[in-house]
Design a protein around this motif. Structure first.
Motif, short mmCIF file in Angstrom:
data_model
loop_
_atom_site.label_atom_id
_atom_site.label_comp_id
_atom_site.label_asym_id
_atom_site.label_seq_id
_atom_site.Cartn_x
_atom_site.Cartn_y
_atom_site.Cartn_z
N ARG A 263 19.33 -17.22 5.54
CA ARG A 263 18.18 -16.35 5.74
C ARG A 263 18.22 -15.14 4.81
NH1 ARG A 263 18.65 -15.59 12.14
NH2 ARG A 263 20.83 -15.40 11.43
N THR A 264 19.42 -14.76 4.39
CA THR A 264 19.54 -13.66 3.42
C THR A 264 18.81 -14.02 2.14
OG1 THR A 264 21.69 -13.05 4.33
CG2 THR A 264 21.17 -12.26 2.12
N ARG A 266 16.39 -16.22 1.84
CA ARG A 266 14.96 -16.33 2.11
C ARG A 266 14.28 -14.97 2.08
NH1 ARG A 266 15.47 -20.52 7.24
NH2 ARG A 266 15.96 -22.40 6.01
N ARG A 267 15.01 -13.93 2.50
CA ARG A 267 14.45 -12.57 2.47
C ARG A 267 14.31 -12.05 1.05
NH1 ARG A 267 17.97 -11.60 6.85
NH2 ARG A 267 19.43 -10.53 5.45
N HIS A 268 15.24 -12.41 0.19
CA HIS A 268 15.28 -11.82 -1.15
C HIS A 268 14.52 -12.63 -2.19
CE1 HIS A 268 18.06 -8.45 -0.66
NE2 HIS A 268 18.73 -9.19 0.22
N SER A 270 11.65 -14.55 -3.65
CA SER A 270 10.22 -14.74 -3.45
C SER A 270 9.59 -15.21 -4.76
CB SER A 270 9.56 -13.43 -2.99
OG SER A 270 8.15 -13.53 -3.03
#
Length: 413
Positions: A263-264, A266-268, A270
């Motif tokens: 998920r780390t 996925r947050r960063h 883009s």
């Protein structure tokens, strides 16, 4: 007629990036503006494709930066930074450490990585209501923009100019890095001196930090990446490719330190950011090619023929104003395209515009993407800083950095 249409498209796109009509995302606004500029502009299908292909290294650089930032977080580097900050007993001591850490992170991992690593660490290290935490938080974002001129990889804007004007790595180190050192030194000194020396940092809240991970592999990976940047720059290896490799290396380093939360990443990571970058490139190139910004061309090129300091300071002022009105990425594209389209050598203009688009982008909260990231992270931790408060805090250190960088640059060009 074409100039008028493209001017409307350009202004409407920039305004829409602020207001986001119908809840549109940044990349959607930029892509719409680019499509319209492509449709009504002089480039045509082939020109647009060539522009996109020419920006491949810049896009690879942005993707690599996102991977590197995700790897730094996954490796738990912010936890280590929070531990170091908790050990400081005074507000000035914390601010000094934040400035040092921010300089190092920005130089190697870019200014966008600095708030992502340091902001969570600062709020984990102290109370949100303490003066020490507030001063440290502002110091983090000031360091990110102040140090963002140090190397070609310290800011995506640098890489834009580095590629557009075919700079060599030794040229950058000899001409621009000394100005960057002077600028960040002045900015950091003013930031540090404004913190009262006698003020004790309040006892930090005993909020448990995340479980410690083995950060040694990640630190080693960052050292390897720094060496690769220097070696690759001297060998003229595309820096975007090196940054992508660094992102892969940081993932491996994070994995060696323990399990990685996907998920780390996925947050960063883009891909909308890549669309945003490429779209603005295409739109600006069409606008400049059509002559829509001839007034800006006359203003910039009219600075030449004067002493180097006046040319550099004038270009820096123009770039800084544009950056703080519309963000430094689209703003930097304008002088880069205008100067690049004019025949001849425009060294002083290039250096001045680069200083204004990096250090000079620190006057307002919208001037730099790294400041936008910082403000968003600060709000997630409960700190709500207004645009006016930021501008008041940023004015003196940013002006000091801008003046110092221009003065030193005048002796280098």
């Amino acid at each position: 007629m074409q100039e008028t249409v493209l001017a409307i498209i350009f202004v409407a796109t920039i305004v829409s990036l602020y207001v986001r009509p119908f809840g549109a995302k940044d990349w959607q606004v930029a892509a719409t503006g680019a499509a319209l500029a492509w449709l009504f502009g002089p480039f045509g299908l082939r020109g647009g494709i060539e522009t996109a292909l020419d920006s491949a290294n810049i896009l690879a650089f942005f993707l690599g930066l996102m991977l590197v930032a995700a790897g730094a977080e996954a490796a738990g580097l912010y936890v280590r930074a929070a531990e170091l900050l908790r050990a400081r007993n005074t507000a000035r001591g914390r601010v000094g450490l934040v400035l040092i850490l921010g300089l190092g992170i920005t130089a190697v991992l870019s200014n966008d990585a600095t708030p992502l690593v340091l902001t969570p660490a600062i709020y984990a290290a102290g109370s949100i209501v303490s003066r020490g935490t507030t001063d440290s938080s502002f110091a983090a974002t000031f360091a990110a923009d102040g140090a963002s001129l140090l190397l070609p990889v310290s800011n995506p804007v640098n890489l834009l100019f580095f590629e557009r004007f075919e700079m060599s790595f030794p040229y950058y180190l000899a001409t621009i890095t000394p100005a960057a050192v002077a600028g960040v030194a002045a900015l950091a000194f003013v930031t540090w001196r404004r913190v009262p020396a006698s003020r004790e940092a309040p006892e930090p809240p005993r909020i448990p930090l995340a479980p410690a991970r083995n950060a040694l592999p990640a630190v080693a990976g960052i050292v390897v990446l720094a060496v690769a940047y220097v070696a690759g720059g001297l060998a003229e290896v595309p820096l975007g490719i090196i940054t992508l490799g660094g992102g892969v290396l940081l993932f491996a380093a994070a994995r060696l330190g323990g399990p990685v939360d996907i998920r780390t990443y996925r947050r960063h990571v883009s891909f909308g950011v890549l669309v945003f970058v490429a779209s603005l490139l295409i739109m600006v190139e069409n606008v400049v090619e059509a002559g829509t910004l001839n007034w800006l061309t006359d203003l910039l090129l009219g600075l030449e023929g004067h002493p180097a300091l006046l040319t550099i300071a004038g270009a820096a002022a123009i770039a800084a104003v544009l950056s703080n009105l519309m963000n430094n990425w689209p703003a930097a594209l304008l002088p880069a395209a205008i100067i690049g389209a004019a025949p001849g050598n425009h060294e002083a203009l290039v250096v001045g515009a680069l200083i204004g688009s990096t250090i000079g982008a620190n006057f307002t909260v919208v001037g730099s993407l790294s400041t936008v990231f910082w403000l968003s992270l600060a709000r997630q931790h409960g700190a709500n800083y207004s645009a006016g408060r930021y501008a008041r805090r940023a004015f003196a250190p940013t002006l000091a950095g801008l003046v110092a960088a221009c003065l030193v640059a005048a002796f280098s060009v």
